[in-house]
Design a protein around this motif. Structure first.
Motif, PDB file in Angstrom:
ATOM      1  N   ARG A 126     -39.423  30.328 -39.183  1.00  0.00           N
ATOM      2  CA  ARG A 126     -40.173  30.772 -40.734  1.00  0.00           C
ATOM      3  C   ARG A 126     -40.333  29.687 -41.677  1.00  0.00           C
ATOM      4  N   SER A 127     -39.145  28.777 -41.632  1.00  0.00           N
ATOM      5  CA  SER A 127     -39.012  27.732 -42.389  1.00  0.00           C
ATOM      6  C   SER A 127     -39.736  26.656 -42.160  1.00  0.00           C
ATOM      7  N   ARG A 128     -40.488  25.867 -43.275  1.00  0.00           N
ATOM      8  CA  ARG A 128     -41.285  24.772 -43.219  1.00  0.00           C
ATOM      9  C   ARG A 128     -40.738  23.716 -42.571  1.00  0.00           C
ATOM     10  N   GLN A 129     -39.457  23.543 -42.842  1.00  0.00           N
ATOM     11  CA  GLN A 129     -38.796  22.203 -42.145  1.00  0.00           C
ATOM     12  C   GLN A 129     -38.735  22.336 -40.557  1.00  0.00           C
TER      13      GLN A 129
ATOM     14  N   LEU B 107     -23.245  24.012 -36.662  1.00  0.00           N
ATOM     15  CA  LEU B 107     -23.536  25.285 -36.373  1.00  0.00           C
ATOM     16  C   LEU B 107     -24.153  25.376 -35.075  1.00  0.00           C
ATOM     17  N   ILE B 108     -24.792  24.133 -34.368  1.00  0.00           N
ATOM     18  CA  ILE B 108     -25.434  24.049 -33.173  1.00  0.00           C
ATOM     19  C   ILE B 108     -24.474  23.714 -32.052  1.00  0.00           C
ATOM     20  N   LEU B 109     -23.342  23.422 -32.112  1.00  0.00           N
ATOM     21  CA  LEU B 109     -22.332  22.552 -31.626  1.00  0.00           C
ATOM     22  C   LEU B 109     -22.166  23.607 -30.298  1.00  0.00           C
TER      23      LEU B 109
ATOM     24  N   LEU C 204     -30.170  29.207 -33.644  1.00  0.00           N
ATOM     25  CA  LEU C 204     -31.470  28.932 -34.292  1.00  0.00           C
ATOM     26  C   LEU C 204     -31.918  29.774 -35.350  1.00  0.00           C
ATOM     27  N   LYS C 205     -31.802  31.024 -35.108  1.00  0.00           N
ATOM     28  CA  LYS C 205     -32.217  32.072 -36.049  1.00  0.00           C
ATOM     29  C   LYS C 205     -31.487  31.869 -37.418  1.00  0.00           C
TER      30      LYS C 205
END
Length: 429
Positions: free
Chosen positions: A305-308, A339-341, A411-412
């Motif tokens: 949803r984020s533009r990034q 956060l994604i480790l 990722l959410k």
């Protein structure tokens, strides 16, 4: 988490730095890169020669003639790939020292051929192609390192013939290399003679029995493969090219296993190995790049949803389809992102387990030894790497779904953070 990150950084970064700057591992890696175009050429023709269902379309005699006509393409490249790697290692190592690099390549090859046993027939001596491929790979690597170092030693000791200034450059360089090459090759000739009086008879038998065979057996196992995969992910997490670092150590083993499968595949025999170079490159790296980040791109389009993230997905998708994932690694980012480790480490291990057991149980054919170019898109690469088997493509598709499931919650959360941050920035404006 912070203490764990500090521990990993303090422990792994110095090791990775040493490996990256090690001249022998660098020469080994670059030596394989020299051989890569030839290896891919041979692999392409293995695929063409074994095109699916062709033997059902044309007669048995025509199919045999067809394969015989295309056979030299792989026989002159894949079957003797060790020879090209040896030249590349010798060349690159001497290049590192700033000397005349071409002589590093030729002295490495000549030294290897001196140590390689010949089979004497009625008239001529013949060198078996197996000695120039996987079976001779480790001997070739050691020989290239040692011969290049000996050549460098003799040159830097100034044991060279110096020609007058008016002599053409090519002639002067040849004479300058004469004594270093002669001394280096003489040492290897003495080594060959000495080993002929031992129970091993040849240096190749000695290396294969005591070093290559045990290392190959270890590298073909699941535990060593999982360790290699985890280390690749950890190094990338800290911004280091884990693939280059770990492949420098494991490539000789994985390529040797690959060649064993190729020989069996071409002979119509059962493939001996699950873990090979293509096991790693096709079913792990070959799905969007290291960490199988094509699944991350797919998820971005589904839940982003984020533009990034949306812009990152658009930017990373074309490259990710061809297994280039730097936009995702540095744009998500993956590097130094706690956060994604967890999904970054867990997903490749899960996929390794799924792939290994799918192939070891016969549900999916093992890699056929065909070197598929690393930029080949997923599904196509899985089909080609397993000898034109649809199950290879299906396994890749299934693995992508598994990676998506593992990454989904993380990722959410990341997307939510970016989305809320963007909204706050807009409200402030």
């Amino acid at each position: 988490m912070n203490k764990f990150m500090e521990f990993l950084e303090g422990f792994l970064l110095p090791i990775a730095d040493r490996l990256n700057n090690n001249r022998y591992l660098t020469a080994l890696r670059d030596g394989f890169m020299v051989a890569l175009p030839l290896i891919i050429f041979g692999s392409i023709f293995v695929v063409i020669a074994n095109f699916p269902f062709l033997d059902k379309v044309i007669s048995e005699e025509a199919f045999a003639a067809y394969q015989a006509a295309l056979g030299p393409a792989s026989a002159s490249t894949l079957s003797i790939m060790g020879m090209f790697v040896i030249i590349g290692i010798g060349y690159k190592l001497i290049e590192h020292y700033g000397l005349e690099s071409i002589y590093g390549g030729v002295v490495a090859l000549a030294s290897f051929l001196i140590l390689t046993p010949q089979v004497f027939e009625e008239v001529n001596g013949v060198i078996p192609t197996s000695s120039l491929g996987a079976e001779g790979m480790f001997l070739g690597i050691f020989t290239a390192f040692i011969s290049a170092e000996l050549y460098r030693f003799f040159v830097q000791k100034d044991w060279i013939i110096k020609m007058p200034s008016g002599v053409p450059g090519a002639v002067s360089k040849s004479f300058s290399a004469l004594i270093p090459i002669t001394l280096t090759l003489s040492i290897f000739l003495v080594i060959r003679i000495v080993f002929s009086f031992t129970s091993f008879e040849t240096v190749q038998n000695f290396i294969y029995t005591l070093i290559q065979e045990p290392l190959t057996a270890l590298g073909s196992g699941l535990p060593a493969t999982i360790i290699a995969v985890i280390l690749i992910q950890v190094f990338w997490f800290f911004g280091l090219h884990g693939q280059i670092i770990i492949n420098s150590v494991f490539d000789p083993i994985w390529y040797a296993l690959n060649d064993q499968n190729l020989d069996a595949f071409q002979a119509g025999e059962e493939l001996p190995n699950v873990v090979t170079k293509q096991f790693i490159d096709t079913f792990l790296v070959g799905m969007g790049g290291t960490g199988m980040t094509l699944a991350v791109i797919i998820l971005i389009f589904i839940i982003g949803r984020s533009r990034q993230l949306k812009e990152l997905g658009k930017l990373g998708a074309p490259a990710g389809l061809f297994n280039v994932n730097e936009p995702i690694i540095f744009g998500l980012p993956i590097v130094m992102n706690p956060l994604i480790l967890i999904p970054w480490l867990v997903a490749p291990v899960v996929v390794t387990l799924i792939t290994f057991f799918s192939m070891s149980t016969g549900l999916v054919p093992k890699p056929a030894g065909i070197i598929v170019p690393w930029t080949t898109p997923p599904l196509i690469s899985g089909f080609l790497a397993t000898g034109n088997a649809w199950q290879g493509a299906a396994l890749q598709a299934f693995n992508l779904v598994v990676v998506c499931v593992i990454w989904w919650p993380f990722l959410k959360i990341l997307d939510k953070n970016y989305y809320e941050g963007e909204n706050e920035a807009e409200s402030v404006d």
